[in-house]
Design a protein around this motif. Structure first.
Motif, PDB file in Angstrom:
ATOM      1  N   LEU A  43       0.981  -1.102  -0.007  1.00  0.00           N
ATOM      2  CA  LEU A  43       0.143  -0.146  -0.042  1.00  0.00           C
ATOM      3  C   LEU A  43       0.841   1.299   0.048  1.00  0.00           C
ATOM      4  CD1 LEU A  43      -1.676  -2.306   0.749  1.00  0.00           C
ATOM      5  CD2 LEU A  43      -2.676  -0.945   2.651  1.00  0.00           C
ATOM      6  N   VAL A  44       0.952   2.117  -1.170  1.00  0.00           N
ATOM      7  CA  VAL A  44       1.795   3.157  -1.320  1.00  0.00           C
ATOM      8  C   VAL A  44       1.512   4.429  -1.453  1.00  0.00           C
ATOM      9  CG1 VAL A  44       3.647   1.179  -1.646  1.00  0.00           C
ATOM     10  CG2 VAL A  44       2.467   2.436  -3.541  1.00  0.00           C
ATOM     11  N   TRP A  45       2.112   5.439  -1.378  1.00  0.00           N
ATOM     12  CA  TRP A  45       2.029   6.778  -2.167  1.00  0.00           C
ATOM     13  C   TRP A  45       3.426   7.463  -2.068  1.00  0.00           C
ATOM     14  CZ3 TRP A  45      -1.817   8.269  -4.858  1.00  0.00           C
ATOM     15  CH2 TRP A  45      -2.050   9.742  -5.144  1.00  0.00           C
ATOM     16  N   HIS A  46       3.965   7.819  -3.274  1.00  0.00           N
ATOM     17  CA  HIS A  46       4.913   8.189  -3.631  1.00  0.00           C
ATOM     18  C   HIS A  46       6.071   7.382  -3.070  1.00  0.00           C
ATOM     19  CE1 HIS A  46       3.767  11.937  -5.178  1.00  0.00           C
ATOM     20  NE2 HIS A  46       3.005  12.089  -3.882  1.00  0.00           N
ATOM     21  N   PRO A  47       6.117   6.269  -3.498  1.00  0.00           N
ATOM     22  CA  PRO A  47       7.063   5.197  -2.698  1.00  0.00           C
ATOM     23  C   PRO A  47       8.392   5.416  -3.026  1.00  0.00           C
ATOM     24  CG  PRO A  47       5.884   3.999  -4.616  1.00  0.00           C
ATOM     25  CD  PRO A  47       5.375   5.476  -4.576  1.00  0.00           C
ATOM     26  N   PRO A  48       9.447   5.025  -2.171  1.00  0.00           N
ATOM     27  CA  PRO A  48      11.030   4.997  -2.610  1.00  0.00           C
ATOM     28  C   PRO A  48      11.203   3.876  -3.533  1.00  0.00           C
ATOM     29  CG  PRO A  48      10.726   4.962  -0.404  1.00  0.00           C
ATOM     30  CD  PRO A  48       9.355   4.989  -0.744  1.00  0.00           C
ATOM     31  N   VAL A  49      12.239   4.385  -4.513  1.00  0.00           N
ATOM     32  CA  VAL A  49      12.402   3.296  -5.724  1.00  0.00           C
ATOM     33  C   VAL A  49      12.750   1.972  -5.388  1.00  0.00           C
ATOM     34  CG1 VAL A  49      13.712   2.834  -7.894  1.00  0.00           C
ATOM     35  CG2 VAL A  49      13.196   5.101  -7.313  1.00  0.00           C
ATOM     36  N   GLU A  50      13.396   1.818  -4.123  1.00  0.00           N
ATOM     37  CA  GLU A  50      13.813   0.499  -3.649  1.00  0.00           C
ATOM     38  C   GLU A  50      12.837  -0.365  -2.876  1.00  0.00           C
ATOM     39  OE1 GLU A  50      15.001   3.435  -2.257  1.00  0.00           O
ATOM     40  OE2 GLU A  50      15.341   3.404  -0.148  1.00  0.00           O
ATOM     41  N   MET A  51      11.640   0.237  -2.907  1.00  0.00           N
ATOM     42  CA  MET A  51      10.424  -0.475  -1.827  1.00  0.00           C
ATOM     43  C   MET A  51       9.990  -1.506  -2.741  1.00  0.00           C
ATOM     44  SD  MET A  51       6.906   0.960  -0.241  1.00  0.00           S
ATOM     45  CE  MET A  51       5.843  -0.102   0.582  1.00  0.00           C
ATOM     46  N   LEU A  52       9.863  -1.138  -4.003  1.00  0.00           N
ATOM     47  CA  LEU A  52       8.774  -2.241  -4.858  1.00  0.00           C
ATOM     48  C   LEU A  52       9.926  -2.916  -5.948  1.00  0.00           C
ATOM     49  CD1 LEU A  52       5.678   0.020  -5.267  1.00  0.00           C
ATOM     50  CD2 LEU A  52       6.260  -1.818  -3.592  1.00  0.00           C
ATOM     51  N   ALA A  53      10.857  -2.644  -6.035  1.00  0.00           N
ATOM     52  CA  ALA A  53      11.845  -2.925  -7.087  1.00  0.00           C
ATOM     53  C   ALA A  53      12.103  -4.537  -6.774  1.00  0.00           C
ATOM     54  CB  ALA A  53      13.187  -2.199  -7.053  1.00  0.00           C
ATOM     55  N   GLY A  54      11.916  -5.095  -7.832  1.00  0.00           N
ATOM     56  CA  GLY A  54      12.086  -6.708  -7.689  1.00  0.00           C
ATOM     57  C   GLY A  54      11.181  -7.456  -6.975  1.00  0.00           C
ATOM     58  N   ARG A  55      10.087  -7.037  -6.599  1.00  0.00           N
ATOM     59  CA  ARG A  55       9.001  -7.583  -5.776  1.00  0.00           C
ATOM     60  C   ARG A  55       8.009  -8.246  -6.714  1.00  0.00           C
ATOM     61  NH1 ARG A  55       9.148  -7.176  -0.178  1.00  0.00           N
ATOM     62  NH2 ARG A  55       9.959  -5.658   0.864  1.00  0.00           N
ATOM     63  N   PHE A  62      -1.674  -1.328  -3.998  1.00  0.00           N
ATOM     64  CA  PHE A  62      -2.556  -0.264  -3.936  1.00  0.00           C
ATOM     65  C   PHE A  62      -1.950   1.158  -3.742  1.00  0.00           C
ATOM     66  CE2 PHE A  62      -4.333  -4.057  -2.652  1.00  0.00           C
ATOM     67  CZ  PHE A  62      -5.602  -4.301  -3.108  1.00  0.00           C
ATOM     68  N   ALA A  63      -2.377   1.790  -4.734  1.00  0.00           N
ATOM     69  CA  ALA A  63      -1.898   3.445  -4.463  1.00  0.00           C
ATOM     70  C   ALA A  63      -3.142   4.168  -3.530  1.00  0.00           C
ATOM     71  CB  ALA A  63      -1.920   3.945  -5.932  1.00  0.00           C
ATOM     72  N   LEU A  64      -2.506   4.736  -2.957  1.00  0.00           N
ATOM     73  CA  LEU A  64      -3.514   5.642  -1.698  1.00  0.00           C
ATOM     74  C   LEU A  64      -4.069   6.927  -2.194  1.00  0.00           C
ATOM     75  CD1 LEU A  64      -1.270   4.311   1.331  1.00  0.00           C
ATOM     76  CD2 LEU A  64      -3.347   3.520   0.552  1.00  0.00           C
ATOM     77  N   GLY A  65      -4.341   6.614  -3.299  1.00  0.00           N
ATOM     78  CA  GLY A  65      -5.274   7.848  -3.844  1.00  0.00           C
ATOM     79  C   GLY A  65      -5.909   7.462  -5.023  1.00  0.00           C
ATOM     80  N   ALA A  66      -6.757   8.456  -5.652  1.00  0.00           N
ATOM     81  CA  ALA A  66      -7.531   8.401  -6.966  1.00  0.00           C
ATOM     82  C   ALA A  66      -6.511   8.116  -8.458  1.00  0.00           C
ATOM     83  CB  ALA A  66      -8.726   9.057  -7.153  1.00  0.00           C
ATOM     84  N   GLY A  67      -5.638   9.178  -8.210  1.00  0.00           N
ATOM     85  CA  GLY A  67      -4.875   9.353  -9.249  1.00  0.00           C
ATOM     86  C   GLY A  67      -3.682   8.416  -9.568  1.00  0.00           C
ATOM     87  N   VAL A  68      -3.044   8.086 -10.337  1.00  0.00           N
ATOM     88  CA  VAL A  68      -1.865   7.267 -10.576  1.00  0.00           C
ATOM     89  C   VAL A  68      -0.759   7.917 -11.054  1.00  0.00           C
ATOM     90  CG1 VAL A  68      -2.850   5.146  -9.827  1.00  0.00           C
ATOM     91  CG2 VAL A  68      -2.628   5.647 -12.068  1.00  0.00           C
ATOM     92  N   ASP A  69      -1.136   9.089 -11.571  1.00  0.00           N
ATOM     93  CA  ASP A  69       0.011   9.851 -12.606  1.00  0.00           C
ATOM     94  C   ASP A  69       1.276   9.866 -11.890  1.00  0.00           C
ATOM     95  OD1 ASP A  69      -2.051  11.543 -11.226  1.00  0.00           O
ATOM     96  OD2 ASP A  69      -0.634  13.113 -11.391  1.00  0.00           O
ATOM     97  N   SER A  70       1.330  10.238 -10.509  1.00  0.00           N
ATOM     98  CA  SER A  70       2.836  10.516  -9.956  1.00  0.00           C
ATOM     99  C   SER A  70       3.455   9.370  -9.938  1.00  0.00           C
ATOM    100  CB  SER A  70       2.537  11.251  -8.548  1.00  0.00           C
ATOM    101  OG  SER A  70       1.994  10.127  -7.586  1.00  0.00           O
ATOM    102  N   ILE A  71       2.789   8.267  -9.619  1.00  0.00           N
ATOM    103  CA  ILE A  71       3.691   6.746  -9.821  1.00  0.00           C
ATOM    104  C   ILE A  71       4.102   6.470 -11.133  1.00  0.00           C
ATOM    105  CG2 ILE A  71       1.710   5.216  -9.572  1.00  0.00           C
ATOM    106  CD1 ILE A  71       3.292   3.748  -7.543  1.00  0.00           C
TER     107      ILE A  71
END
Ligand code: NAI
Ligand code: 3PY
Length: 313
Positions: A43-55, A62-71
């Motif tokens: 569950l993320v918003w503006h996640p650091p790059v290393e958080m999800l890489a390789g997972r 889950f993006a914790l907002g309606a818009g996913v443009d920032s990610i």
């Protein structure tokens, strides 16, 4: 089931305790730098790059907002930000539709009842009743006929305004005129007095509210931007206000946020500004949606809210 959570500003302890309440069987932890332990959901918003890489073994993000443009926009510089083949979900409504309705209805009524004109008269101690506007002079055009656009359309219809919408595909909403695709954008704009933007930010919609578009609106039109700042070409907006084509604008979102002090938008007398608060994530509704969706995914049932990565929203 293991769940990792990251949000740069939310009250982590509050989210964790309510998530745990809805998902009692899950091990839920706040992600910290260096944590590469297994996880099933993120569950993320503006996640650091290393958080999800390789997972790649995540079942969903889950993006914790309606818009996913920032990610999604960060994928250009960080292609590993999102692991391949992991579905990305966004928040659908979760209390935001109601907030958008409140915002849109209050501002449209403000313009319709000419409170902006009376405010100017007040500054000159001028006591002068003005002609009423009639609802049929106030056609509302909503760009982006999704979850939020639909709710805003319904609430403005209830006030008796003619409402039309523009989207990628045609809608059949009772009493709302639907326009679809680039070929029908001109017809949608023709006669629209109040333009409400609820589009997602994608490469196709960036800069869409520009001089050519604004010129096609009805005279003395108004703009309500509730979606993203990149949709609007600010210089063209200011020019349309100066030429008199636009009578007013209310903006909640900006190309750069916070809006820099030097922006001319701050100083324009017919521009109203709010600091990206049109609809905020409501934790309890968001957690209920996420828990319901995780439950459905675990049982192999249908879900809603999955982002189409090729469309970008
Ligand atoms: N200011 C704020 O506080 C908030 C702003 N938002 C913004 O509102 C946007 C809309 O949210 P939802 O209604 O939940 O999204 P949604 O995905 O349900 O709806 C998007 C709509 O835009 C239309 N669309 C997309 N690309 C198009 C194109 N190229 N041409 C024509 N139509 C197109 C789709 O057909 C759909 O009707 C979000 O993406 C977000 O940027 C969302 C929440 C809060
Ligand atoms: O959820 C979103 O997309 C927002 O803009 C929240 O303010």
């Amino acid at each position: 089931m293991n769940i990792i959570f990251y949000h740069p500003t939310f009250d982590n302890a509050y989210w964790l305790s309510h998530l745990q309440h809805h998902l009692p069987e899950a091990n839920i932890r706040i992600w910290q730098p260096g944590d590469s332990d297994p996880a099933d959901y993120a569950l993320v918003w503006h996640p650091p790059v290393e958080m999800l890489a390789g997972r790649e073994s995540l079942k969903a993000i889950f993006a914790l907002g309606a818009g996913v443009d920032s990610i999604l926009s960060r994928l250009k510089t960080h292609p590993d930000l999102l692991p391949r083949n992991v579905p990305l979900y966004r928040l659908e409504d979760t209390g935001m539709a109601r907030q958008m309705q409140e915002y849109a209805v209050s501002q449209v009524l403000h313009w319709f009842r000419r409170f902006d004109d009376y405010q100017l008269q007040k500054q000159q101690a001028q006591w002068q009743p003005l002609d009423d506007y009639q609802p049929e002079q106030f056609t509302i055009g909503i760009m982006g006929a999704g979850v939020l656009g639909n709710n805003v359309a319904q609430s403005l219809q209830a006030w008796g305004f003619p409402v039309r919408c523009w989207s990628r595909s045609r809608k059949s909403w009772s009493g709302v005129e639907s326009f679809a695709g680039p070929d029908e954008l001109g017809a949608f704009l023709h006669g629209t007095r109040v333009l409400i933007n609820l589009l997602p930010s994608t490469p196709e919609t960036e800069n869409i509210i520009n001089r050519a578009l604004l010129e096609q609106l009805a005279d003395d039109a108004y703009l309500l931007n509730l979606a993203r700042g990149v949709h609007v070409v600010d210089e063209d907006l200011l020019a349309a206000l100066e030429s008199g084509k636009l009578k007013g604008a209310m903006l909640d979102v900006f190309r750069r946020e916070p809006l820099p002090p030097e922006s001319d938008l701050w100083r324009h007398p017919r521009v109203a500004i709010t600091p990206h608060i049109a609809a905020v994530t409501r934790p309890l509704e968001a957690i209920a949606f996420i828990a319901k969706t995780i439950g459905a995914l675990e049982r192999g049932e249908a879900t809603t809210g999955q982002v189409d990565l090729t469309r970008g929203y």
